[in-house]
Design an enzyme around this catalytic site. Structure first.
Site: not given
Length: 529
Positions: A468-470
């Site tokens: 995942n990212c932000y």
């Protein structure tokens, strides 16, 4: 071939989040440290003018500024960990060793060739990294070494030997392979890098020579690439390399817009922040423009639907304004009215130009919290932050007028404009809970139905990798065609789905970390190593 390239870029972009997202924390804490040492603030709040608070602020900002001068090793380790398919912690450790081998090999070779400069290194193309004099490759050194280490690690980390050679298997063999690679690479870069640096300088010169036009293209591309998840590949080089400027501050050379203004924040002798700060002025559309777009979508919605979308738009607008997370708003019109997204990118790009023309030096990478911490304590002269607010108000009006005109003129089906079967691409928490309870589906303790998410992604066997990212759950799937977008959007709270080959990104906003954790538990993944 195109799909393979995109898959590689997607993987690289995911790995970049490890070092990139940690650096703003250092910046914010440097700003906090500046609060305790700012003489102007001490005049307003005399209780701050004492050895304890001044000493604390000096230690905080001074210690964290050191991070900015060692970005090479930070990106090397971060990228190696992010790109490693398994045994990530060991990949990070090996990357640190490889980095040390490289810089010392380059130093020794340059010494043998009589290439080391004596005395001041300013303007010579050389610098010291961890106390070792080498060519000044900046963050590019970390990027290249991180990629090389990850490639070698993924290829040899499971290599095992029999009998007496067993001790040299696994990640130890990775290091053995990397030693000659690092030495030879150091020798090669001693001759190659000066040409590469000349090319980078030429590119920087071209961008500078195009002036505001180049700035406009930069700002527009940064928004246009949002759907691909590759937008940070546009701004990162300007924030952390010489493309974003080079300044000497306190006797040290800093490259990149963000590194420069972090250093200038902590230096009271700097009266006005450098012009390079403009490369990080990405907050106008986040704090102001998209709020105007939300108001336009609300006013152009059918009267009977305004009550339904009001709470949704308020929540999305607040998230964008406070934290700078724009995807919930952008994805609400990206697919149903792509022309609005193009207009949004054009307006965002033009905001950079306006700020530059009026000489604004305010720091505005994200939302309002960052804006306050970075700018207000520095005073009006150093940042000219009121100009940023004025431009923001102007763009709030521009977004509202342009979006309202286009929505009504072209009859665009944004939120609330469908008469029947209207699909809400943004959902409030209350609506989501009501839907899940009505469906009788099981939820985890934090309200996330990980089992449903996994099922909608094609099942456990279809999921090859989850990161995942932000704001996005990033997955690599065996068969992307098995993804059930309706279930992800209407029953799990996703705001959008982005497909790139086998890479499928599901946008959840700020709750993505909790979603990732729940999905990992559902898949039986206890740790990423």
């Amino acid at each position: 071939m195109k799909e393979k390239v995109m898959d590689g870029l997607q993987k690289f972009s995911k790995a970049m989040f490890i070092p990139v997202l940690i650096l703003p924390i250092a910046g914010i804490l440097i700003a906090v440290g500046n609060l305790f040492t700012n003489t102007r603030l001490q005049e307003v709040l005399p209780f701050l003018n004492n050895p304890v608070t001044i000493g604390f602020g000096t230690l905080l900002s001074g210690s964290l500024t050191a991070i900015l001068t060692n970005l090479g090793i930070i990106f090397c380790v971060g990228l190696a960990v992010g790109l490693a398919n398994k045994k990530k912690s060991e990949a990070g450790f090996i990357s640190l060793l490889a980095f040390l081998v490289f810089i010392n090999a380059m130093n020794k070779f340059m010494g043998l060739q009589g290439m080391l400069v004596e005395g001041s290194l300013s303007g010579t193309g050389q610098t010291t990294v961890l106390g070792v004099q080498v060519l000044d490759m900046g963050v590019f050194l970390g990027l290249m070494l991180g990629i090389i280490v990850a490639i070698v690690h993924n290829r040899f980390c499971e290599t095992e030997f029999n009998n007496a050679f067993q001790i040299y298997g696994g990640t130890r063999f990775v290091f053995i392979v990397l030693i000659p690679i690092m030495v030879l690479f150091a020798v090669a870069m001693t001759y190659i890098w000066p040409f590469a640096q000349a090319g980078i300088n030429a590119l920087g010169g071209f961008i500078q020579s195009t002036g505001n036009f180049g700035l406009f293209i930069y700002g527009m591309l940064e928004r246009l690439l949002i759907p691909t998840g590759l937008h940070h590949l546009v701004y990162t080089p300007f924030l952390y390399t010489s493309l974003g400027g080079v300044e000497t501050i306190g006797g040290q050379v800093f490259e990149g817009a963000r590194n420069i203004y972090y250093a200038e924040i902590a230096d009271e002798s700097i009266k006005v922040l450098s012009q390079s700060v403009i490369w990080d002025a990405r907050g106008i559309s986040k704090m102001f423009g998209l709020i105007g777009a939300c108001l336009a979508m609300y006013h152009t919605a059918r009267p009977e639907n305004r009550g339904k979308i009001k709470a949704i738009l308020i929540a999305a607008a607040t998230t964008s304004f406070i934290a700078g997370v724009t995807e919930p708003i952008e994805f609400s019109f990206l697919f149903v009215a792509p022309i609005l997204f193009v207009v949004h990118a054009v307006l965002a790009g033009s905001s950079f130009v306006v700020l530059n023309l009026i000489g604004c030096r305010a720091i505005g990478p994200n939302g309002f919290i960052d804006f306050l911490l970075y700018n207000v304590p520095l005073g009006l002269e150093k940042t000219r932050w009121p100009l940023y607010i004025l431009v923001g108000v102007l763009y709030f009006g521009l977004y509202y007028v342009v979006f309202r005109f286009l929505i009504t003129k072209l009859n665009l089906h944004t939120l609330g404009r469908e008469t029947e079967g209207m699909e809400m691409k943004l959902h409030s928490k209350a609506e989501y809970k009501a839907k899940v309870e009505a469906d009788g589906t099981a939820k985890s303790e934090n309200g996330i139905d990980a089992a449903l998410i996994v099922t909608a992604l094609g099942g456990k066997d279809n999921i090859l990798k989850v990161t995942n990212c932000y704001t996005r759950l990033r997955t690599e799937l065996a068969n992307p065609d098995l993804v059930d977008e309706d279930t992800l959007k209407n029953r799990t709270g996703a705001t959008a789905i982005v497909r790139k080959g086998k890479n499928v990104q599901v946008v959840y906003g700020l709750k993505v970390n909790a979603v990732r954790k729940a999905v990992d538990e559902e898949l039986g993944i206890k740790e990423t190593d």
